[in-house]
Scaffold this active site. Structure first.
Site, PDB file in Angstrom:
ATOM      1  N   ASP A  82      -6.381  -6.573  -9.050  1.00  0.00           N
ATOM      2  CA  ASP A  82      -5.743  -5.963 -10.221  1.00  0.00           C
ATOM      3  C   ASP A  82      -4.299  -5.563  -9.946  1.00  0.00           C
ATOM      4  OD1 ASP A  82      -6.847  -4.006  -8.434  1.00  0.00           O
ATOM      5  OD2 ASP A  82      -6.448  -2.461  -9.939  1.00  0.00           O
ATOM      6  N   ASP A 119       2.579  -6.114  -6.095  1.00  0.00           N
ATOM      7  CA  ASP A 119       1.560  -5.193  -5.589  1.00  0.00           C
ATOM      8  C   ASP A 119       0.272  -5.455  -6.365  1.00  0.00           C
ATOM      9  OD1 ASP A 119      -0.050  -3.052  -4.869  1.00  0.00           O
ATOM     10  OD2 ASP A 119       1.140  -1.566  -5.959  1.00  0.00           O
ATOM     11  N   GLU A 149      -8.504  -1.657  -7.807  1.00  0.00           N
ATOM     12  CA  GLU A 149      -7.969  -0.767  -6.773  1.00  0.00           C
ATOM     13  C   GLU A 149      -7.066   0.290  -7.367  1.00  0.00           C
ATOM     14  OE1 GLU A 149      -4.995   0.568  -3.717  1.00  0.00           O
ATOM     15  OE2 GLU A 149      -4.661  -0.507  -5.597  1.00  0.00           O
ATOM     16  N   GLU A 150      -6.227  -0.105  -8.318  1.00  0.00           N
ATOM     17  CA  GLU A 150      -5.185   0.790  -8.816  1.00  0.00           C
ATOM     18  C   GLU A 150      -5.730   1.899  -9.717  1.00  0.00           C
ATOM     19  OE1 GLU A 150      -2.418   0.722  -7.574  1.00  0.00           O
ATOM     20  OE2 GLU A 150      -1.704  -1.292  -7.130  1.00  0.00           O
ATOM     21  N   ASP A 173      -1.608  -4.979   1.591  1.00  0.00           N
ATOM     22  CA  ASP A 173      -1.166  -4.129   0.479  1.00  0.00           C
ATOM     23  C   ASP A 173      -0.043  -3.166   0.872  1.00  0.00           C
ATOM     24  OD1 ASP A 173      -1.173  -3.234  -2.132  1.00  0.00           O
ATOM     25  OD2 ASP A 173      -2.862  -1.878  -1.873  1.00  0.00           O
TER      26      ASP A 173
END
Length: 490
Positions: A82, A119, A149-150, A173
């Protein structure tokens, strides 16, 4: 891969940039990354690679060792699928439907009016490029691509023991070439809720919308120490200073869009006596000039707007308005403490990320980060005290652990030696004040050796996000060299 959709596909290393170009073409904001996940599964299947998904939705892909490398330790290449969906207010873009539009801007790749998704799209593209390569020498490879993840690290939280066989994990990352990370902050989300009552717009009052925008925003971990303004806090400061003298009545407060992004914009709808319109305009203009003076070295594009609007909405009661404004003005924000152990690294921070208003509630979303549990708990206590004093409700959720540095890490030593062999100097070995997934991976895989590295990405989590082109080549060279340098199993 299907046809490319932007000029970045012509950059080098070609395979990595072409995968990233494809990634940009498929919408994949947090909670909406399924189309990209399915594309990756379909592509891996076409390549005759072993691909599967766990119940959480994470994607796992295996590639056998190249001839002669079968005895090497198995390596997990890891990225998240994501991206953070942030756009400028005047940009017409639906992240769930529209592709990202990347373009080359001198030494950088950026996007038109939105976050780029470098990112962690560059890292993801590097994982896929390794899978696609017929030339890279490597031992057994596993690729782990996590979801969400975000917005809560859902994929990392859902990772179970038994899905991975690797001995070493390379997280992609990180966002500064020349730095390699061996630890990160943990965090927790906080939500403060103010129950409000409303009453009719007083006679003779007019509605105005106050807007503060043009701030840089950015990543609430990596950028929290840079002195950037938080639009929510700045507008709360103005209201705390002038609401009483203007007889101002609050209708709506709206600011920020993600709890892990420093708010760039805030919008406040207020009602004031008609005779105070000129005074409001003067005070807000003066306040904007004050901010430009205070923050101008960092925030070079602060602007404000004061619009007359039509509104038949009820105003918030004076008592509820005062406790909300006082709480937001008093609420801590930014760096709470720098680390004593690691010079130049933030130990504990808080981001007052999102404020929203509905008919009977104002909600404030915060993100606490800390390298140490006690630091996180301290800020939880501070927020709890603010909420209690203001008669608000607070709840915490989504706590995730930090990644404790391992001074005896074998892969860190290998990375350091590899890097020095290529460039003639050692990389900076760092701990990052951001939430990497490695801390969560240590729960089901406690013995897995991990490092994190990546290219230089500036202003992640904001529409100014950009990745430096030459550092992507350096990142790729390091990935290739590192895979070849992995030792054999004992």
């Amino acid at each position: 891969m299907s046809e490319f959709h932007s000029e970045i596909s012509n950059l080098s290393p070609a395979s990595l940039w072409q995968f990233f170009d494809k990634i940009c073409s498929i919408p994949h904001p947090s909670k909406h990354e399924e189309a990209l996940a399915q594309y990756i599964v379909h592509w891996a299947t076409e390549q005759n690679l072993n691909v599967r998904r766990d119940p959480t939705g994470n994607v796992f892909i295996k590639k056998p060792a190249t001839p002669g490398m079968e005895k090497k330790k198995a390596v997990v290449l890891q990225a998240h699928i994501d991206m953070v969906p942030q756009k400028n207010e005047d940009t017409d873009h639906d992240f769930a439907k529209d592709p990202i539009q990347p373009y080359i801007d001198g030494e950088w790749v950026t996007a038109k009016g939105t976050t780029l998704g470098a990112d962690n799209g560059i890292g993801m593209a590097s994982c896929l490029a390794v899978l696609a390569s017929k030339e890279i020498k490597h031992g057994p490879i596993e690729v782990l691509l996590t979801i969400d993840e975000e917005a809560g690290m859902t994929g990392a939280f859902g990772l179970e023991a038994g899905w991975l066989d690797g001995d070493i994990l390379l997280n992609t990352d990180s966002e500064q070439e020349g730095e390699v990370y061996m630890g990160c902050a943990g965090g927790i989300d906080g939500k403060i809720s103010f129950t409000i009552t409303r009453e009719p717009l007083p006679a003779g009052f007019v509605a105005r919308q106050l807007i503060l925008k043009g701030l840089k925003g950015g990543h609430s971990g990596c950028d929290i120490h840079t002195g950037r303004g938080n639009a929510n806090k700045l507008v709360a400061r103005f209201l705390a200073s002038h609401a009483q003298e203007l007889d101002l009545r609050l209708i709506e407060f709206r600011g920020g869009s993600l709890r892990n992004a420093i708010p760039r914009e805030a919008f406040v709808t207020v009602a004031i006596p008609a005779e105070n319109e000129t005074k409001l305009a003067q005070l807000f203009e003066l306040y904007t000039s004050l901010l430009q003076s205070e923050l101008g070295k960092v925030e070079t594009e602060i602007v404000s707007f004061n619009h007359a609007i039509e509104s038949d909405e009820q105003v918030i009661s004076i008592a509820d308005q005062q406790r909300f404004i006082a709480a937001m003005n008093a609420c801590p924000n930014g760096v709470i403490r720098m680390s004593d152990e690691i010079e130049g690294v933030v130990e504990t921070s808080l981001n007052v990320g999102v404020i929203t208003t509905d008919k009977d509630t104002i909600n404030v979303l915060c993100l606490v980060r800390s390298l140490i549990d006690s630091g996180r708990q301290q800020v939880e206590g501070m927020l709890t005290s603010v909420a209690e004093l203001a008669g608000a409700h607070i709840e915490f959720s989504g706590a995730y652990p930090g990644w404790k540095p391992d001074a005896d890490s074998e892969i860190m030593a290998i990375f350091r030696d590899m890097y020095q062999g290529i460039y003639g100097h050692k990389p900076n070995i760092m701990v990052i004040h951001a939430g990497l997934e490695c801390g969560l991976f240590k729960e089901p895989y406690p013995t897995m050796d991990m490092v994190s590295f990546g290219p230089t990405i500036k202003f992640p989590h904001s529409p100014d996000e950009k990745v430096k082109i030459d550092t992507v080549s350096l990142f790729w060279d390091q990935m290739v060299a590192l895979l070849e340098a992995i030792p054999e199993k004992a």
